[in-house]
Design a protein around this motif. Sequence first.
Motif, PDB file in Angstrom:
ATOM      1  N   GLY A   1      -3.296 -66.438 -16.554  1.00 52.16           N
ATOM      2  CA  GLY A   1      -3.760 -67.362 -17.581  1.00 52.16           C
ATOM      3  C   GLY A   1      -2.597 -68.164 -18.123  1.00 52.16           C
ATOM      4  O   GLY A   1      -1.440 -67.939 -17.787  1.00 52.16           O
ATOM      5  N   ARG A   2      -2.918 -69.150 -18.962  1.00 52.85           N
ATOM      6  CA  ARG A   2      -1.941 -70.076 -19.547  1.00 52.85           C
ATOM      7  C   ARG A   2      -1.148 -70.779 -18.431  1.00 52.85           C
ATOM      8  O   ARG A   2      -1.690 -71.653 -17.783  1.00 52.85           O
ATOM      9  CB  ARG A   2      -1.047 -69.348 -20.553  1.00 52.85           C
ATOM     10  CG  ARG A   2      -1.827 -68.875 -21.789  1.00 52.85           C
ATOM     11  CD  ARG A   2      -0.927 -68.357 -22.909  1.00 52.85           C
ATOM     12  NE  ARG A   2      -1.693 -68.078 -24.113  1.00 52.85           N
ATOM     13  CZ  ARG A   2      -2.119 -66.865 -24.485  1.00 52.85           C
ATOM     14  NH1 ARG A   2      -1.837 -65.798 -23.758  1.00 52.85           N
ATOM     15  NH2 ARG A   2      -2.823 -66.720 -25.589  1.00 52.85           N
ATOM     16  N   TRP A   3       0.105 -70.426 -18.207  1.00 48.90           N
ATOM     17  CA  TRP A   3       0.904 -71.072 -17.156  1.00 48.90           C
ATOM     18  C   TRP A   3       0.938 -70.245 -15.875  1.00 48.90           C
ATOM     19  O   TRP A   3       1.254 -70.759 -14.825  1.00 48.90           O
ATOM     20  CB  TRP A   3       2.340 -71.283 -17.630  1.00 48.90           C
ATOM     21  CG  TRP A   3       2.459 -72.100 -18.866  1.00 48.90           C
ATOM     22  CD1 TRP A   3       2.500 -73.468 -18.948  1.00 48.90           C
ATOM     23  CD2 TRP A   3       2.573 -71.609 -20.208  1.00 48.90           C
ATOM     24  NE1 TRP A   3       2.625 -73.859 -20.257  1.00 48.90           N
ATOM     25  CE2 TRP A   3       2.669 -72.740 -21.061  1.00 48.90           C
ATOM     26  CE3 TRP A   3       2.590 -70.342 -20.780  1.00 48.90           C
ATOM     27  CZ2 TRP A   3       2.797 -72.622 -22.437  1.00 48.90           C
ATOM     28  CZ3 TRP A   3       2.709 -70.228 -22.152  1.00 48.90           C
ATOM     29  CH2 TRP A   3       2.808 -71.360 -22.967  1.00 48.90           C
ATOM     30  N   PHE A   4       0.660 -68.943 -16.023  1.00 48.09           N
ATOM     31  CA  PHE A   4       0.754 -68.040 -14.871  1.00 48.09           C
ATOM     32  C   PHE A   4      -0.630 -67.952 -14.220  1.00 48.09           C
ATOM     33  O   PHE A   4      -1.481 -67.174 -14.641  1.00 48.09           O
ATOM     34  CB  PHE A   4       1.239 -66.652 -15.323  1.00 48.09           C
ATOM     35  CG  PHE A   4       1.585 -65.741 -14.186  1.00 48.09           C
ATOM     36  CD1 PHE A   4       2.782 -65.899 -13.496  1.00 48.09           C
ATOM     37  CD2 PHE A   4       0.732 -64.725 -13.803  1.00 48.09           C
ATOM     38  CE1 PHE A   4       3.115 -65.062 -12.446  1.00 48.09           C
ATOM     39  CE2 PHE A   4       1.056 -63.879 -12.748  1.00 48.09           C
ATOM     40  CZ  PHE A   4       2.248 -64.047 -12.072  1.00 48.09           C
ATOM     41  N   THR A   5      -0.855 -68.770 -13.217  1.00 41.10           N
ATOM     42  CA  THR A   5      -2.178 -68.917 -12.618  1.00 41.10           C
ATOM     43  C   THR A   5      -2.329 -68.072 -11.361  1.00 41.10           C
ATOM     44  O   THR A   5      -1.343 -67.726 -10.711  1.00 41.10           O
ATOM     45  CB  THR A   5      -2.443 -70.387 -12.268  1.00 41.10           C
ATOM     46  OG1 THR A   5      -1.475 -70.829 -11.313  1.00 41.10           O
ATOM     47  CG2 THR A   5      -2.359 -71.257 -13.518  1.00 41.10           C
ATOM     48  N   GLY A   6      -3.573 -67.760 -11.016  1.00 48.31           N
ATOM     49  CA  GLY A   6      -3.877 -67.004  -9.808  1.00 48.31           C
ATOM     50  C   GLY A   6      -4.609 -67.861  -8.798  1.00 48.31           C
ATOM     51  O   GLY A   6      -4.993 -68.998  -9.074  1.00 48.31           O
ATOM     52  N   GLN A   7      -4.813 -67.307  -7.604  1.00 47.38           N
ATOM     53  CA  GLN A   7      -5.509 -68.014  -6.528  1.00 47.38           C
ATOM     54  C   GLN A   7      -6.231 -66.975  -5.664  1.00 47.38           C
ATOM     55  O   GLN A   7      -5.612 -66.047  -5.152  1.00 47.38           O
ATOM     56  CB  GLN A   7      -4.503 -68.808  -5.690  1.00 47.38           C
ATOM     57  CG  GLN A   7      -4.988 -69.307  -4.340  1.00 47.38           C
ATOM     58  CD  GLN A   7      -6.177 -70.257  -4.413  1.00 47.38           C
ATOM     59  OE1 GLN A   7      -7.316 -69.843  -4.241  1.00 47.38           O
ATOM     60  NE2 GLN A   7      -5.909 -71.530  -4.689  1.00 47.38           N
ATOM     61  N   MET A   8      -7.557 -67.110  -5.538  1.00 46.69           N
ATOM     62  CA  MET A   8      -8.328 -66.105  -4.806  1.00 46.69           C
ATOM     63  C   MET A   8      -8.530 -66.442  -3.332  1.00 46.69           C
ATOM     64  O   MET A   8      -8.992 -65.599  -2.561  1.00 46.69           O
ATOM     65  CB  MET A   8      -9.680 -65.886  -5.465  1.00 46.69           C
ATOM     66  CG  MET A   8     -10.546 -67.099  -5.620  1.00 46.69           C
ATOM     67  SD  MET A   8     -12.044 -66.667  -6.562  1.00 46.69           S
ATOM     68  CE  MET A   8     -12.793 -68.276  -6.767  1.00 46.69           C
ATOM     69  N   GLY A   9      -8.152 -67.653  -2.911  1.00 47.91           N
ATOM     70  CA  GLY A   9      -8.254 -67.998  -1.507  1.00 47.91           C
ATOM     71  C   GLY A   9      -9.682 -68.091  -1.018  1.00 47.91           C
ATOM     72  O   GLY A   9     -10.644 -67.890  -1.771  1.00 47.91           O
ATOM     73  N   SER A  10      -9.845 -68.366   0.262  1.00 52.30           N
ATOM     74  CA  SER A  10     -11.182 -68.520   0.830  1.00 52.30           C
ATOM     75  C   SER A  10     -11.916 -67.192   0.953  1.00 52.30           C
ATOM     76  O   SER A  10     -13.141 -67.161   1.056  1.00 52.30           O
ATOM     77  CB  SER A  10     -11.098 -69.191   2.197  1.00 52.30           C
ATOM     78  OG  SER A  10     -10.301 -68.435   3.083  1.00 52.30           O
ATOM     79  N   THR A  11     -11.167 -66.064   0.904  1.00 54.27           N
ATOM     80  CA  THR A  11     -11.800 -64.745   0.985  1.00 54.27           C
ATOM     81  C   THR A  11     -12.236 -64.227  -0.373  1.00 54.27           C
ATOM     82  O   THR A  11     -12.934 -63.211  -0.460  1.00 54.27           O
ATOM     83  CB  THR A  11     -10.822 -63.718   1.587  1.00 54.27           C
ATOM     84  OG1 THR A  11      -9.721 -63.544   0.682  1.00 54.27           O
ATOM     85  CG2 THR A  11     -10.304 -64.165   2.950  1.00 54.27           C
TER      86      THR A  11
END
Length: 532
Positions: free
Chosen positions: A313-323
């Motif tokens: 959250g905030r500046w530290f973002t995640g990415q779940m990809g196509s899976t």
Amino acid sequence: MPYWWFVATLVLVAAHTHHHHDHLHRNRSTDCTPAGAVEGPGGIGGCPTPTASRQQCPLQPTYLQLAESKTLWKCPGAASNEWSGKCTPGAGGNPLCKEFDPTKELGCCCPAAGCYVTPEFNWIISTCQGRGCGDYFSPEASELRQFKDHGSELVINYVATYQYDPVHKHWVMLKDSSYNTDASKKPFHASQPNGGFPSAEDAWLQPQPGGAASWSWGYYPAGVSGAKPPGMMFVLSTEQAWNFAWYMLNKVTLDRGPWKLYPPIPCPDNHNDNCWSAGNAGELDFLESPWTNSNGKTDDYRRLYATQWNQIGRWFTGQMGSTCNADGGWFQGDMTSNNYFLGTPPNATGSAITPYVWVAVVDSVGTFIYRLPGKSAHHIWPGLSSKKAACKLTHHRPRSRPPNNGPPCRDDNPYCALFMPNCQQKKWGGAAAGDKGAANAGCKVNAQQGWCGNWWTLFNDTQQWQWPENGTPSVTQFQYPAKPVVNPWNYQMEAWKVDWQGNAIPNGGCCVNGKGHCPKSTNKTTTSTATP
């Protein structure tokens, strides 16, 4: 001892610790001579049960002991004037904003005072034994007690941090965060008193007073500069690697204490929050034993998971990809991800002892974690061997592509790699049908903490390997009819949801092991063209 005396001592020391810290390491040279031992005279606390004697385990110093020995680092500040953006005030010690609507342009919830952190990180190594291991009494993890009672088996040759040089496209060691990289001392046994050395003065690592959440002991560099954009690398060379965690935390989190907090009064404006949650300071887990789930007993508790979904959250973002599970980790119950390495077996002797050099590269594309066999590491990545690490790595990546087609990394591929993607977008863009931006691309944040920006856009692409050769690029499309987003990594590199036996588990409309919602544009191929 009265608390007021404790605080007064720390206030006095805070004004002078920087001088003493420099004095302790005045003999460091500019040719990348490794740093000395992590400061700490040893501790007086008892060992975690069931260890019988406190002389059989590491002793963790307190902040007061370091203050008395004049080796306590200065408490860092992270004031609001370090960030010029706009944010909405939240509520609670971990500020949350309930009014944000993720289907619209997501707002930014102000961090707690003193938690306007910047992207500067360093490594932490955590070990445990007995009740000092997390979830020791948890019913969900009851079948792991035998492994936790046995304690960590982690034997370290060296540990290092590197900063990426974008001009020369090579890696430069940060000497204050790198230890025993010249093999001047024998390996360090992280669960033995003083690492197996005769005294704390002889050891080149010691537990730090801030500890590590859910682990008995935390080893980390404190009071020094960390790695930053445009690229970071962390290296851990081991003789044995079982039942432990190696991960990355923000410099503010480390300096203020990952678990036990630095006393507040010496800190600027009394702000001693470590900002892990109150500022989304950031955590990436490179290697971590699955300590919360009894299913972790699979493979003799050898699995070491890579994870990137802690407090995003905030500046530290995640990415779940196509899976939808490219960020890895393990879960409760019968489901997990396949984003793991097998470390060394417990009670390993003779040929079963397998030295590895673990390398974690963090750049704009994602986190690339390479497992290099110790005996051939210097051939795969010149400058890194089982016993030594060079001051500069002129090869920006290994000489050869990892041979695995994707996760996991078991024993059949000694040289193997895992990956966790980073969000590539600069704007959230809304999470409703047809919306473009981060939500459509698969980026993740906590909607109550919001989107203040994306640190990963400050990093460079360091041109790490893509695998397999001629692989299929990952494509994400979560807000149809918004156009699919072609990502700068291969689909095969992404982790997905499985059971503990490795069988793929369908995950809604996500693309899992080639099945599910796999956009048509995934028939394109990509091959890294960068030179080694």
